[in-house]
Motif scaffolding. Sequence first.
Motif, short mmCIF file in Angstrom:
data_model
loop_
_atom_site.label_atom_id
_atom_site.label_comp_id
_atom_site.label_asym_id
_atom_site.label_seq_id
_atom_site.Cartn_x
_atom_site.Cartn_y
_atom_site.Cartn_z
N TYR A 23 0.28 -11.80 14.21
CA TYR A 23 0.92 -10.69 13.51
C TYR A 23 2.32 -10.44 14.08
CZ TYR A 23 1.72 -6.03 11.57
OH TYR A 23 2.25 -4.93 10.92
N ARG A 24 2.47 -10.54 15.40
CA ARG A 24 3.80 -10.40 16.02
C ARG A 24 4.74 -11.49 15.47
NH1 ARG A 24 5.27 -9.94 21.00
NH2 ARG A 24 5.48 -7.72 21.36
N ASP A 25 4.22 -12.71 15.36
CA ASP A 25 5.02 -13.81 14.82
C ASP A 25 5.42 -13.53 13.36
OD1 ASP A 25 4.73 -15.10 17.26
OD2 ASP A 25 3.17 -16.47 16.53
N PHE A 26 4.47 -13.04 12.56
CA PHE A 26 4.75 -12.69 11.17
C PHE A 26 5.86 -11.65 11.10
CE2 PHE A 26 4.23 -9.94 7.52
CZ PHE A 26 4.13 -10.83 6.47
N LEU A 27 5.76 -10.59 11.90
CA LEU A 27 6.77 -9.54 11.90
C LEU A 27 8.14 -10.07 12.28
CD1 LEU A 27 4.76 -6.63 13.55
CD2 LEU A 27 5.51 -6.77 11.16
N GLY A 28 8.19 -11.03 13.21
CA GLY A 28 9.45 -11.57 13.67
C GLY A 28 10.06 -12.62 12.76
N THR A 29 9.26 -13.16 11.83
CA THR A 29 9.78 -14.19 10.93
C THR A 29 9.79 -13.71 9.48
OG1 THR A 29 7.58 -15.22 10.79
CG2 THR A 29 9.12 -16.12 12.43
N THR A 30 8.63 -13.62 8.88
CA THR A 30 8.52 -13.20 7.48
C THR A 30 8.86 -11.73 7.33
OG1 THR A 30 6.80 -14.86 7.16
CG2 THR A 30 6.99 -13.15 5.47
N GLY A 31 8.31 -10.91 8.21
CA GLY A 31 8.63 -9.48 8.25
C GLY A 31 7.77 -8.61 7.37
N SER A 32 7.65 -8.94 6.10
CA SER A 32 6.84 -8.15 5.17
C SER A 32 6.63 -8.97 3.92
CB SER A 32 7.53 -6.84 4.82
OG SER A 32 8.70 -7.06 4.07
N LEU A 33 5.72 -8.50 3.06
CA LEU A 33 5.59 -9.11 1.75
C LEU A 33 4.97 -8.11 0.79
CD1 LEU A 33 2.48 -10.25 0.88
CD2 LEU A 33 2.99 -11.82 2.70
N SER A 34 5.23 -8.32 -0.48
CA SER A 34 4.69 -7.46 -1.53
C SER A 34 4.72 -8.28 -2.81
CB SER A 34 5.55 -6.20 -1.68
OG SER A 34 5.05 -5.38 -2.69
N ARG A 35 3.53 -8.84 -3.18
CA ARG A 35 3.52 -9.70 -4.37
C ARG A 35 2.10 -10.02 -4.82
NH1 ARG A 35 2.70 -15.27 -2.72
NH2 ARG A 35 2.91 -15.46 -0.48
N PHE A 36 2.00 -10.50 -6.06
CA PHE A 36 0.75 -11.07 -6.54
C PHE A 36 0.61 -12.44 -5.90
CE2 PHE A 36 1.04 -7.91 -9.87
CZ PHE A 36 -0.30 -7.53 -9.99
N VAL A 37 -0.61 -12.76 -5.50
CA VAL A 37 -0.85 -14.03 -4.82
C VAL A 37 -1.77 -14.88 -5.69
CG1 VAL A 37 -1.76 -15.13 -2.74
CG2 VAL A 37 -0.58 -12.92 -2.57
N PRO A 38 -1.24 -15.97 -6.29
CA PRO A 38 -2.10 -16.86 -7.06
C PRO A 38 -2.83 -17.83 -6.13
CG PRO A 38 0.20 -17.52 -7.27
CD PRO A 38 0.16 -16.30 -6.40
N PRO A 39 -3.90 -18.45 -6.54
CA PRO A 39 -4.58 -18.25 -7.82
C PRO A 39 -5.52 -17.04 -7.82
CG PRO A 39 -5.67 -20.00 -6.62
CD PRO A 39 -4.48 -19.56 -5.79
N ALA A 40 -5.69 -16.36 -6.70
CA ALA A 40 -6.58 -15.18 -6.66
C ALA A 40 -6.06 -14.08 -7.58
CB ALA A 40 -6.69 -14.65 -5.23
N ASP A 41 -4.75 -14.04 -7.79
CA ASP A 41 -4.10 -13.01 -8.61
C ASP A 41 -4.43 -11.60 -8.16
OD1 ASP A 41 -2.57 -14.71 -10.17
OD2 ASP A 41 -4.16 -14.99 -11.64
N ASP A 42 -4.51 -11.43 -6.87
CA ASP A 42 -4.63 -10.10 -6.27
C ASP A 42 -3.27 -9.72 -5.69
OD1 ASP A 42 -7.24 -9.40 -6.80
OD2 ASP A 42 -8.02 -10.08 -4.88
N PHE A 43 -2.98 -8.45 -5.68
CA PHE A 43 -1.72 -7.96 -5.13
C PHE A 43 -1.90 -7.73 -3.63
CE2 PHE A 43 1.92 -5.12 -4.54
CZ PHE A 43 2.87 -5.82 -5.27
N LEU A 44 -0.91 -8.14 -2.85
CA LEU A 44 -0.96 -8.01 -1.39
C LEU A 44 0.35 -7.43 -0.90
CD1 LEU A 44 -2.20 -8.55 1.42
CD2 LEU A 44 -1.29 -10.88 1.25
N VAL A 45 0.23 -6.41 -0.06
CA VAL A 45 1.38 -5.81 0.60
C VAL A 45 1.13 -5.88 2.11
CG1 VAL A 45 2.67 -3.68 0.98
CG2 VAL A 45 1.77 -4.19 -1.30
N ILE A 46 2.11 -6.38 2.83
CA ILE A 46 2.13 -6.24 4.28
C ILE A 46 3.44 -5.55 4.60
CG2 ILE A 46 2.09 -7.38 6.53
CD1 ILE A 46 0.36 -9.54 5.30
N ASP A 47 3.31 -4.36 5.21
CA ASP A 47 4.45 -3.50 5.44
C ASP A 47 5.42 -4.07 6.47
OD1 ASP A 47 3.38 -1.55 3.71
OD2 ASP A 47 2.18 -0.70 5.33
#
Length: 134
Positions: A23-47
């Motif tokens: 999670y620390r690595d995610f915060l330092g690189t990607t940072g956040s996300l907010s989108r529909f994720v295929p093929p599951a087609d569920d919405f995901l938010v990471i602040d």
Amino acid sequence: MSTDDDRIAQVEHHFGVRFPQDYRDFLGTTGSLSRFVPPADDFLVIDALDELIGNNEAGEFQRRFPGAVVIGGDGSRELLVYDFRQDTPPLVTLDVSAEDWSSAIRQAPSLTAFLEGFPRTGWNWGDDTEPPPA
């Protein structure tokens, strides 16, 4: 220590936790996300890191769920939460109206496992006792 590491450490200090390394690595690189994720087609938010303290304080989550740190959700009522009551905190979901930990639904043992499995499985809504393996 980089600026990102300093900011992460400040947020960790606020919550009195040490975030898992993935999670620390995610915060330092990607940072956040907010989108529909295929093929599951569920919405995901990471602040984003800068949103964590305010989002957690707004719902009084530490008071209602000692050991919880909300890091995102489904963009609606379900919150993605680290359960720091455990030494290796898993990710669970809690509805915004949940009253206690008994409502938690396990999602994954780590952020890495969660993100790897999410496109296939989407959210675990509690139909099974455990989500499918990643």
